[in-house]
Design an enzyme around this catalytic site. Structure first.
Site, PDB file in Angstrom:
ATOM      1  N   ASP A   1       0.939  -1.269  -0.071  1.00  0.00           N
ATOM      2  CA  ASP A   1      -0.171   0.006   0.007  1.00  0.00           C
ATOM      3  C   ASP A   1       0.882   1.203   0.129  1.00  0.00           C
ATOM      4  O   ASP A   1       0.883   2.182  -0.691  1.00  0.00           O
ATOM      5  CB  ASP A   1      -0.863   0.073   1.161  1.00  0.00           C
ATOM      6  CG  ASP A   1      -1.935  -1.102   1.384  1.00  0.00           C
ATOM      7  OD1 ASP A   1      -3.106  -0.887   1.379  1.00  0.00           O
ATOM      8  OD2 ASP A   1      -1.490  -2.312   1.547  1.00  0.00           O
TER       9      ASP A   1
ATOM     10  N   GLU B   1      -5.326   6.978  -0.673  1.00  0.00           N
ATOM     11  CA  GLU B   1      -6.086   6.298   0.756  1.00  0.00           C
ATOM     12  C   GLU B   1      -4.985   6.590   1.899  1.00  0.00           C
ATOM     13  O   GLU B   1      -5.339   6.541   2.893  1.00  0.00           O
ATOM     14  CB  GLU B   1      -6.305   4.777   0.277  1.00  0.00           C
ATOM     15  CG  GLU B   1      -6.689   4.328   1.581  1.00  0.00           C
ATOM     16  CD  GLU B   1      -7.260   2.832   1.156  1.00  0.00           C
ATOM     17  OE1 GLU B   1      -6.896   2.335   0.375  1.00  0.00           O
ATOM     18  OE2 GLU B   1      -7.976   2.434   2.399  1.00  0.00           O
TER      19      GLU B   1
ATOM     20  N   ASP C   1      -6.141   4.734  -5.275  1.00  0.00           N
ATOM     21  CA  ASP C   1      -5.852   3.575  -4.329  1.00  0.00           C
ATOM     22  C   ASP C   1      -4.952   2.614  -4.324  1.00  0.00           C
ATOM     23  O   ASP C   1      -4.946   1.980  -5.431  1.00  0.00           O
ATOM     24  CB  ASP C   1      -7.528   2.873  -4.098  1.00  0.00           C
ATOM     25  CG  ASP C   1      -7.625   2.035  -3.113  1.00  0.00           C
ATOM     26  OD1 ASP C   1      -6.443   1.817  -2.216  1.00  0.00           O
ATOM     27  OD2 ASP C   1      -8.701   1.859  -2.686  1.00  0.00           O
TER      28      ASP C   1
ATOM     29  N   VAL D   1      -3.416   0.066  -3.022  1.00  0.00           N
ATOM     30  CA  VAL D   1      -3.874  -1.482  -3.133  1.00  0.00           C
ATOM     31  C   VAL D   1      -5.471  -1.436  -2.659  1.00  0.00           C
ATOM     32  O   VAL D   1      -5.741  -0.826  -1.664  1.00  0.00           O
ATOM     33  CB  VAL D   1      -3.207  -2.252  -2.262  1.00  0.00           C
ATOM     34  CG1 VAL D   1      -3.768  -3.667  -2.252  1.00  0.00           C
ATOM     35  CG2 VAL D   1      -1.464  -2.342  -2.602  1.00  0.00           C
ATOM     36  N   ASP D   2      -6.305  -1.623  -3.575  1.00  0.00           N
ATOM     37  CA  ASP D   2      -7.701  -1.579  -3.182  1.00  0.00           C
ATOM     38  C   ASP D   2      -7.954  -3.276  -3.198  1.00  0.00           C
ATOM     39  O   ASP D   2      -7.791  -4.151  -3.781  1.00  0.00           O
ATOM     40  CB  ASP D   2      -8.607  -1.280  -4.405  1.00  0.00           C
ATOM     41  CG  ASP D   2     -10.073  -1.425  -4.207  1.00  0.00           C
ATOM     42  OD1 ASP D   2     -10.307  -0.753  -2.957  1.00  0.00           O
ATOM     43  OD2 ASP D   2     -10.923  -1.937  -5.028  1.00  0.00           O
TER      44      ASP D   2
ATOM     45  N   THR E   1      -7.197  -4.772   0.256  1.00  0.00           N
ATOM     46  CA  THR E   1      -5.908  -5.138   0.708  1.00  0.00           C
ATOM     47  C   THR E   1      -6.038  -6.727   1.426  1.00  0.00           C
ATOM     48  O   THR E   1      -5.021  -7.354   1.335  1.00  0.00           O
ATOM     49  CB  THR E   1      -5.238  -4.117   1.895  1.00  0.00           C
ATOM     50  OG1 THR E   1      -5.222  -2.926   1.179  1.00  0.00           O
ATOM     51  CG2 THR E   1      -3.926  -4.645   2.587  1.00  0.00           C
TER      52      THR E   1
ATOM     53  N   SER F   1     -12.361  -6.313  -3.937  1.00  0.00           N
ATOM     54  CA  SER F   1     -11.738  -5.101  -4.495  1.00  0.00           C
ATOM     55  C   SER F   1     -12.473  -4.754  -6.000  1.00  0.00           C
ATOM     56  O   SER F   1     -13.405  -5.000  -6.309  1.00  0.00           O
ATOM     57  CB  SER F   1     -10.193  -5.272  -4.985  1.00  0.00           C
ATOM     58  OG  SER F   1     -10.191  -5.852  -6.183  1.00  0.00           O
TER      59      SER F   1
ATOM     60  N   LYS G   1     -14.329  -6.009  -9.281  1.00  0.00           N
ATOM     61  CA  LYS G   1     -15.591  -6.406  -9.712  1.00  0.00           C
ATOM     62  C   LYS G   1     -16.009  -5.322 -10.823  1.00  0.00           C
ATOM     63  O   LYS G   1     -16.750  -5.673 -11.691  1.00  0.00           O
ATOM     64  CB  LYS G   1     -16.656  -5.949  -8.462  1.00  0.00           C
ATOM     65  CG  LYS G   1     -16.520  -6.845  -7.293  1.00  0.00           C
ATOM     66  CD  LYS G   1     -17.530  -6.570  -6.176  1.00  0.00           C
ATOM     67  CE  LYS G   1     -16.995  -5.391  -5.105  1.00  0.00           C
ATOM     68  NZ  LYS G   1     -15.805  -6.022  -4.141  1.00  0.00           N
TER      69      LYS G   1
ATOM     70  N   LYS H   1     -23.692  -2.398  -4.448  1.00  0.00           N
ATOM     71  CA  LYS H   1     -23.104  -2.435  -2.979  1.00  0.00           C
ATOM     72  C   LYS H   1     -23.846  -1.217  -2.358  1.00  0.00           C
ATOM     73  O   LYS H   1     -24.199  -0.124  -2.537  1.00  0.00           O
ATOM     74  CB  LYS H   1     -21.960  -1.758  -3.237  1.00  0.00           C
ATOM     75  CG  LYS H   1     -21.120  -1.784  -1.729  1.00  0.00           C
ATOM     76  CD  LYS H   1     -19.823  -1.242  -1.909  1.00  0.00           C
ATOM     77  CE  LYS H   1     -19.185  -1.205  -0.318  1.00  0.00           C
ATOM     78  NZ  LYS H   1     -17.890  -0.300  -0.463  1.00  0.00           N
TER      79      LYS H   1
ATOM     80  N   ASP I   1     -12.197   4.545  -4.104  1.00  0.00           N
ATOM     81  CA  ASP I   1     -12.576   2.983  -4.401  1.00  0.00           C
ATOM     82  C   ASP I   1     -13.613   2.977  -5.448  1.00  0.00           C
ATOM     83  O   ASP I   1     -14.083   1.871  -5.794  1.00  0.00           O
ATOM     84  CB  ASP I   1     -13.543   2.585  -3.161  1.00  0.00           C
ATOM     85  CG  ASP I   1     -12.669   2.150  -1.807  1.00  0.00           C
ATOM     86  OD1 ASP I   1     -11.441   1.875  -2.009  1.00  0.00           O
ATOM     87  OD2 ASP I   1     -12.983   2.690  -0.664  1.00  0.00           O
TER      88      ASP I   1
END
Ligand SMILES: [Mg+2]
Length: 381
Positions: A52, A77, A144, A146-147, A149, A289, A292, A306, A318
């Site tokens: 990250d 982030e 982001d 690392v989306d 994590t 993450s 999708k 969501k 995100d």
């Protein structure tokens, strides 16, 4: 095309996401387990790793180097709070080494590298420089690093997401998906199966290639996908990219819907109710993450819903990159009231009506929105 507005920005964004993917792959290969010296918890208990901070430092350094030093606005982030704590000295050293190793390879990706190794204070400054809060005017990069994590730590799906916004409008979206194979069939095989297979017999064609970068520029009606390059090879851009587009399925009974893996992030029982009422019949595909979004853009799935629990506010990093890519690939993304998402209000998606609905096309989208209205009153989100 070369000469187009934002062509340079797009090229840099795609290249730096490729570079970030290689950093993540290297960290993931060395990740033995969720041990405490490799995975830290943030104040909200979400995990954070060397990757990250490493990606955030790398992307921040490259964007600042190319687009004007300290003036580049990056909304990202991570901060350096956890990293600056006394018990994190070993972790910080690993971040510094990882970033320097990664930047040393930047020329293979058509990107600049630093003249000298970056020191600890420079790396911390590079990470904490990404503290912009965005807003409706000017140019802002949204990252982001690392989306997903948790997906990363579990060697499952995760993404590196970079978007560019100008005067409140999204311009570019780039998604790096290091464990998302170029072809859907390989999604059925676990990452470790791939690893052992590729060690036994090296990939002969790109059907074997694991990992891709997807990207799109707003308003072009085109979204693209490119395989990750193997280490030590040079990245050719845009030569090896190919067009992707959403699925043409518009019958809910045949559609696949994706949702978050973690229940804390999304209300599974409510989405199950909406899915049933909209006539969806397949089991949901639970994916970590923004992969999708990638799955819908590429036609591997048709719907992503969501609905966060009350009190949870969605952050712009995100969603920004995924929204551009799905829209240009032919899909639709709105809130549950059918309105476009507004990325111009700061770090959060302010004014979001209930949740986010991404679909491969308008027909499915209308049905889902209708089902949300029908289900909403009986729910207690
Ligand atoms: Mg993240």
């Amino acid at each position: 095309m070369e000469g187009d507005k934002y062509y340079e920005e797009l090229g840099v964004a795609v290249r730096v996401v490729h570079l970030a993917c290689s950093l993540c792959q290297r960290v993931q290969e060395g990740l033995v387990s969720m041990s405490s010296d490799q995975v830290k918890s943030k104040d909200d208990d979400s995990p954070v790793t060397v990757a990250d901070w490493g990606v955030q430092a790398t992307v921040s350094w490259i964007l600042s180097e190319i687009f004007g030093g300290q003036n580049v606005s990056i909304v990202a982030e991570e901060d350096v709070q956890t990293l600056s704590k006394v018990d994190s000295a070993g972790l910080l050293e690993t971040v510094v080494n990882t970033v320097n190793e990664c930047l040393a390879e930047a020329p293979n990706y058509g990107l600049p590298r630093p003249d000298n190794v970056l020191g600890t204070s420079q790396i911390l400054e590079t990470i904490s420089r990404c503290n912009s809060t965005g807003g409706p005017t000017g140019r802002h990069w949204i990252l982001d690093p690392v989306d997903g994590t948790l997906g990363f730590v579990r060697k499952d799906q995760y993404a590196i997401a970079l978007a560019l916004m100008e005067d409140g409008e999204l311009i570019l979206g780039v998604l790096g998906c290091p464990n998302y194979p170029m072809k859907k069939e390989w999604l059925n095989y676990h990452h470790e199966y791939y690893q052992s297979m590729s060690q036994m017999s090296p990939p002969a064609s790109d059907s074997w290639e694991k990992g891709c970068v997807m990207y799109a520029r707003k308003g072009t009606g085109e979204a693209w996908m490119q395989p990750l390059v193997h280490q030590q090879k040079k990245l050719e851009w845009p030569n090896s990219a190919r067009l992707i587009c959403v699925s043409s399925i518009d019958d809910p009974a045949l559609a696949t819907f994706c949702e978050s893996v973690q229940k804390a992030n999304s209300n599974h029982s409510f989405t199950a109710g909406v899915a049933h009422s909209a006539g969806l019949r397949k089991q949901p595909l639970r994916v970590y993450s923004m992969v999708k979004y990638a799955a819908i853009a590429r036609g591997d799935a048709e719907i992503f819903m969501k609905f966060a629990r009350s009190g949870y506010k969605e952050k712009i990093w995100d969603h920004a990159a995924g929204v551009v890519i799905i829209e240009e690939a032919g899909g639709v993304v709105t809130d549950a009231g059918g309105r476009p998402l507004d990325f111009s209000k700061g770090v959060y998606l302010e004014g979001l009506d209930r949740g986010i609905i991404a679909c491969s096309g308008a027909t499915l989208h209308e049905k889902i929105i209708g089902a949300v209205y029908a289900s909403w009153d009986s729910s207690n989100l």
